[in-house]
Design a protein around this motif. Structure first.
Motif, short mmCIF file in Angstrom:
data_model
loop_
_atom_site.label_atom_id
_atom_site.label_comp_id
_atom_site.label_asym_id
_atom_site.label_seq_id
_atom_site.Cartn_x
_atom_site.Cartn_y
_atom_site.Cartn_z
N MET C 1 0.93 -1.06 -0.16
CA MET C 1 -0.17 -0.11 -0.08
C MET C 1 0.90 1.14 0.05
O MET C 1 1.55 1.47 0.86
CB MET C 1 -0.88 -0.06 1.18
CG MET C 1 -2.22 0.15 0.94
SD MET C 1 -2.91 -0.42 -0.38
CE MET C 1 -3.08 0.99 -1.21
N SER C 2 0.83 2.06 -1.07
CA SER C 2 1.87 3.23 -1.24
C SER C 2 1.05 4.16 -0.21
O SER C 2 -0.04 4.05 -0.07
CB SER C 2 1.83 3.66 -2.51
OG SER C 2 0.69 4.20 -3.04
N PRO C 3 1.87 4.98 0.01
CA PRO C 3 1.24 6.23 0.79
C PRO C 3 0.19 7.11 -0.07
O PRO C 3 -0.69 7.79 0.67
CB PRO C 3 2.36 7.16 1.11
CG PRO C 3 3.67 6.37 1.15
CD PRO C 3 3.48 5.22 -0.01
N THR C 4 0.44 6.91 -1.25
CA THR C 4 -0.48 7.66 -1.94
C THR C 4 -1.96 7.36 -1.93
O THR C 4 -2.84 8.17 -1.72
CB THR C 4 -0.15 7.61 -3.42
OG1 THR C 4 1.25 7.40 -3.60
CG2 THR C 4 -0.61 8.39 -4.33
N ALA C 5 -2.14 6.11 -1.56
CA ALA C 5 -3.59 5.83 -1.47
C ALA C 5 -4.28 6.44 0.00
O ALA C 5 -5.18 7.07 0.02
CB ALA C 5 -3.68 4.21 -1.57
N TYR C 6 -3.45 6.35 1.06
CA TYR C 6 -3.83 6.87 2.04
C TYR C 6 -4.05 8.39 2.06
O TYR C 6 -5.18 9.03 2.57
CB TYR C 6 -2.97 6.71 3.61
CG TYR C 6 -2.81 5.10 3.93
CD1 TYR C 6 -1.79 4.31 3.16
CD2 TYR C 6 -3.99 4.61 4.42
CE1 TYR C 6 -1.92 3.08 3.94
CE2 TYR C 6 -3.98 3.52 4.96
CZ TYR C 6 -2.92 2.61 4.56
OH TYR C 6 -2.87 1.42 5.18
N LEU C 7 -2.95 8.81 1.26
CA LEU C 7 -3.36 10.50 1.29
C LEU C 7 -4.55 10.91 0.14
O LEU C 7 -5.20 11.97 0.85
CB LEU C 7 -1.94 11.07 0.45
CG LEU C 7 -0.89 10.94 1.68
CD1 LEU C 7 0.45 11.41 0.93
CD2 LEU C 7 -1.03 11.61 2.82
N THR C 47 0.05 8.97 8.33
CA THR C 47 0.73 8.48 6.89
C THR C 47 1.84 8.97 6.74
O THR C 47 2.96 8.11 6.63
CB THR C 47 -0.28 8.63 5.79
OG1 THR C 47 -1.39 8.35 6.08
CG2 THR C 47 0.32 8.09 4.74
#
Lengths: 636, 266, 99
Positions: C1-7, C47
């Motif tokens: 899960m890259s941080p991009t998804a959370y952001l 995140t």
């Protein structure tokens, strides 16, 4: 070329206090004007004493001057330094030479006599303090004018007499016509003053100074163009002050003032200031023949114009005012003739001062006796009721029409001779003018003193009190002997003035005695015609329709109409259009800007709805904009 | 305990598929719940949706190696703050609902546009940005997140901590001050209350109200009791039920004689 | 899960919360939308904390929670007080500051 300033002596002995001549009436004016109502009781006598003291001192100075040799008579009395700005220095000083001495004697002498007359004439007025204060102010300013040794100081006196004239013409403030006449006089004078200012400015440009001692010796080195310009500007100033064409319209209206005022200011002294100016600036005019010609032409036109106007006026004072205009035209004509005529101009000025003041005071006496009625058609047969007035008025009448050996004969005769010497046309005009003068003055005499009674029902004509008749006797006497006296006593006026004005003599085509005979014949013809029209038939009490010349003369030869059409109406249109432009344009722009901002802010005001959510919306939008801005900065 | 277990579970998978599954299940849930909060007509429903969002976020926190924060999220946020919200909703009125009509012209459109714009902007920026991969908190928090947080709070952030504590106390005091109502009139005493009751005129107020169940013919909350003259007493049913119109009519009980109802024994 | 998804998720929640504040008239729901926005920020902070290996992100999220609590306390007290006098919980009622 003679220069006036060659032989100026320093002031010593009796001459050291020459400034007293001006100071005495000035103190009188200050005391009376500042003292107010409290001084009303002593004002007449106090106001008369001050110019009389000046006159006494002037006689002393005159005696001292006569005692000196002809080359040592001019005295310079420096007073104080006024200002020095840039390269222009002005110091206040007095120049008492033969020319100014003559004027000083005339002003203070005739002035004191008229003050004495006013004590009686204005006895029922309740503002006598003011009246005598203004009269003294006038005398002081006029003395400053003739004694100044710098054109700028002369201008101070010039303005002073203009102010005094305005105050005195409008003395009876409650009369609207008087106020209007005062305003008209002031405005017409202002036009002349503009010319005077231009002359002073030109002098500064050309000579770097306006003092007589600086201008006159250097006049020979200035270019002729500048000298002609200065001469014309001075002529414009003189026209304003002396009511010459084209600035003549105010003099007849100035008769609204009390009769002593008309006598002193608008007959004897102020209106002659223009002639003084031209004679004083003789150096300049000698070197600028074109300007001299202009002076002569102006004088000729005015002398005929004044005479024609005088023939049709029923108001006795206005008839005399037309006569004044004409006589000053003679003086200007003579002054324009150069050294040949300067002395005669001054000679005529002095004799005119005598007889014209006499005539005006006589008219005032008649008015005083006839309940201030001025319409000659309501006079008639007054010689039996007012004998003293009749006799003195007759003396002035004979003087003005030039019957020998009365005063006016000698002066006018000389002027007509000099005019013929210059050019035939000028002489002819002056001769015709003499004839018309005889005509209208005879008309005045006949309508007033002869014929049948045409009085109003409530008129009780009576002789005036002694305080008024004594001045009449004095001036009447001077009208009789003044000419002879001035011409032949002590070398005569021409020799007296010669160091100042120079002398020239033109040869005439016909001998002088023949010319004199022709003049007398013309005068007699004028008297005869007047006798035929006014002496033999009864004078109608209402003015008949008259020919178109009469109508024109009654309307001052359309002088007022021309002024209105050429100057006043365009001026009014200009003002009105400027006001319109200002209201619609400038005010519109300013108001429009304000209205635009108001409208804009009214629109913008609706953003402030008061709802939290709309403010929150703008906050969110702003946050989005901030994010975009930050990204734009960082992305590249 | 559970938090540590969860954290270890996450670490064992190395942030791999387990986390991805977790994310892809809970993320839509949270987004839909957020939309539900914004769209719901009743405040109570909105509060419940928000609680759902918060719980899913708590799970995310735990998955993101912040177990302490996840528990605090549930305890403080969902537990305390949402309960506060629900209390106030109760005070204001459970059934108070907004009309759907928007009173400010253009607000809805502009708001949706602005929100959409902001969202698109942020998403675009975030997706374009290149992030380094997870570094993980193993280095920063070797003994777990709680000791690390405690260490940071009481050493580097002690000043902020003290101020925040003061803020909290001030807020509590502020709330008390704001809602305090000063009694402006004297509290009516027993005699005055009795006089008021008798002055109202109706005989009902002369005595105390009957205790619950005195006139009850039925023990259900939504069944009104009968007064001695046969009319129903509206005071015996909760007002919310009256407002909702969920009161059972008492006709079926008044029409029958005693003994006719089933289960009714002499 | 890259941080991009959370952001991205945090950005979406933030935007939705923003819209909620603007669109809803009920004061309580607007307030809850604000809480939603704060929560989205917390997610982003956490995140980043994991992404950089720095515990400070969690500290900040912790403090945000505390401040949110204080804010909710005061805000609800205000809403209750307003409701007592006005008998309405609509945000649009307080519109006297208009021109």
């Amino acid at each position: 070329m003679l220069t006036q300033m060659e032989s100026v002596q320093p002031a010593e002995g009796v001459f050291a206090a020459t400034w007293l001549l001006i100071l005495l009436p000035l103190v009188g004016a200050a005391v009376l004007l500042l003292g107010g109502r409290r001084l009303d009781r002593i004002a007449p006598v106090f106001g008369t004493v001050m110019p009389a003291l000046s006159f006494g001192y002037a006689v002393v100075l005159f005696a001292a001057m006569v005692g000196r040799g002809a080359d040592e008579r001019a005295v310079s009395v420096p007073l104080w330094d006024w200002f020095a700005v840039g390269g222009y220095e002005v110091s206040v000083g007095l120049l008492l030479d033969q020319l100014s001495m003559a004027f000083v004697l005339l002003i203070t002498g005739v002035g004191s006599v008229i003050h004495l007359y006013s004590i009686g004439y204005m006895a029922e007025d309740d503002r006598q303090g003011r009246f005598f204060g203004y009269l003294n102010l006038f005398v002081a300013a006029m003395l400053l004018l003739v004694l100044a040794d710098d054109f700028l100081i002369l201008y101070v006196g010039w303005e002073g007499v203009g102010l005094a004239s305005y105050l005195l013409i409008g003395f009876w403030q409650h009369k609207n016509s008087a106020a209007v006449a005062a305003k008209k006089a002031f405005v017409a004078n202002r036009v002349g003053d503009a010319g005077m200012s231009l002359a002073i400015m030109s002098m500064f440009v050309v000579f770097g100074t306006t003092a007589f001692a600086g201008v006159f010796p250097a006049a020979a080195e200035a270019s002729e163009g500048w000298l002609i310009a200065i001469g014309l500007f001075l002529l414009l100033g003189a026209c304003g002050k002396s009511a010459q064409f084209p600035l003549q319209s105010w003099l007849l209206d100035a008769m609204e003032g009390p009769t002593p005022v008309s006598a002193l200011i608008h007959a004897a002294t102020m209106v002659t200031a223009g002639v003084y100016l031209i004679v004083r600036a003789a150096e300049i005019y000698n070197l600028a023949p074109a300007a001299r010609t202009a002076v002569v032409i102006v004088g000729t036109i005015t002398l005929l114009m004044g005479a024609i106007i005088g023939t049709a006026k029923d108001d006795i004072k206005k008839a005399l005012a037309g006569s004044t205009m004409s006589q000053i035209g003679y003086m200007m004509l003579a002054a324009g003739l150069g050294p040949a005529g300067y002395a005669f101009a001054i000679f005529h000025l002095l004799t005119h001062g005598f007889f014209k003041a006499n005539l005006f005071l006589g008219a005032g006496s008649v008015m005083h006796g006839m309940n201030d009625e001025v319409d000659m058609r309501r006079y008639g047969a007054l010689r039996t009721v007012m004998p003293v007035t009749f006799i003195t008025f007759a003396a002035g009448y004979l003087a003005i029409i030039g019957v020998p050996p009365f005063a006016g004969f000698f002066s006018k005769d000389r002027i007509i001779e000099a005019a013929f010497g210059e050019h035939f046309m000028y002489g002819l005009a002056a001769l015709i003018g003499a004839g018309i003068t005889a005509f209208y003055m005879t008309r005045v005499m006949l309508m007033t003193f002869a014929g049948r009674k045409r009085w109003a029902d409530d008129a009780h004509p009576h002789e005036s009190p002694p305080v008024m008749t004594i001045p009449l006797w004095i001036l009447g006497g001077l009208s009789v002997v003044g000419g002879l006296g001035l011409l032949y006593l002590g070398g005569g006026i021409v020799d007296w003035l010669e160091p100042v004005t120079g002398e020239e003599h033109h040869e005439l085509a016909i001998p002088a005695a023949a010319l004199t005979a022709i003049i007398i014949a013309v005068v007699a013809a004028g008297i005869a015609i007047a006798w035929l029209i006014f002496g033999r038939q009864p004078v109608p009490t209402t003015a008949p329709a008259g020919s178109f010349v009469t109508v024109a003369a009654r309307k001052d030869l359309y002088g007022d109409a021309i002024n209105e059409a050429v100057l006043m109406r365009p001026g009014q249109y200009l003002t009105r259009s400027l006001v319109y432009v200002e209201n619609k344009g400038l005010d519109g722009a300013v108001g429009g800007t304000a209205a635009a901002f108001g409208g804009l802010s009214a629109r913008m005001r609706r953003i402030q709805t008061g709802f939290v959510r709309s403010y929150a919306l703008s906050m969110l939008a702003g946050a989005a904009v901030v994010v975009v801005a930050m990204l734009l900065v960082r992305l590249p | 305990m559970i938090a540590d277990v969860l954290a270890q579970a996450v670490e064992s998978t190395g942030g791999g598929t387990g986390e991805a599954v977790l994310f892809w299940i809970l993320a839509p849930v949270s987004v839909l719940s957020a939309l539900g909060l914004v769209i719901s007509r009743r405040a109570v429903n909105g509060a419940l949706f928000l609680a759902l969002v918060m719980i899913s976020l708590a799970v995310f926190f735990i998955a993101l190696e912040a177990p302490f924060l996840g528990v605090v999220q549930i305890v403080v946020y969902t537990g305390a703050i949402m309960m506060l919200f629900l209390f106030v909703i109760m005070l204001v009125g459970v059934d108070a609902s907004d009309s759907r009509v928007e009173t400010i012209r253009g607000q809805r459109v502009a708001a949706i546009l602005a929100g959409l714009g902001l969202g698109v902007l942020l998403v675009a920026v975030v997706s374009r940005a290149v992030f380094s991969d997870w570094v993980g908190l193993a280095g920063a928090a070797p003994e777990g997140s709680v000791p690390a947080i405690a260490d940071a709070i009481f050493s580097r952030y002690v000043w902020a901590f003290e101020i925040v504590a003061a803020t909290l106390i001030t807020a509590a005091l502020g709330a008390m001050v704001l809602t305090h109502q000063e009694r402006l009139t004297r509290r009516p005493g027993q005699r005055e209350l009795a006089e008021q009751r008798f002055a109202s005129g109706s005989g009902v107020a002369a005595s105390q109200l009957p205790s619950p169940g005195v006139y009850a013919r039925h023990n259900a909350v939504d069944t009104p009791a009968l007064l001695p003259d046969g009319t129903t007493s509206d005071e015996s049913v909760p007002t919310s039920l009256v407002a909702r119109g969920a009161v059972r009519p008492s006709d079926e009980f008044t029409k029958h004689e005693p003994g006719e109802l089933e289960g009714d024994q002499q | 899960m890259s941080p991009t998804a959370y952001l991205v998720l945090a950005s979406l929640l933030f935007a939705i919360g923003g819209v909620g504040v603007l669109v809803r008239r009920n004061a309580l729901i607007a307030f809850m939308s604000i809480e939603l926005m704060l929560n989205a920020c917390n997610l982003a902070f956490v995140t980043f904390a994991r992404m950089h290996g720095n515990i400070d992100g969690q500290i900040i999220a912790f403090f945000v929670m505390v401040i949110a609590a204080a804010e909710v306390v005061v805000g609800l007290a205000i809403i209750v007080t307003i409701f007592r006098t006005r008998r309405s919980a609509s945000v649009d009622d307080e519109s006297l500051l208009k021109l």
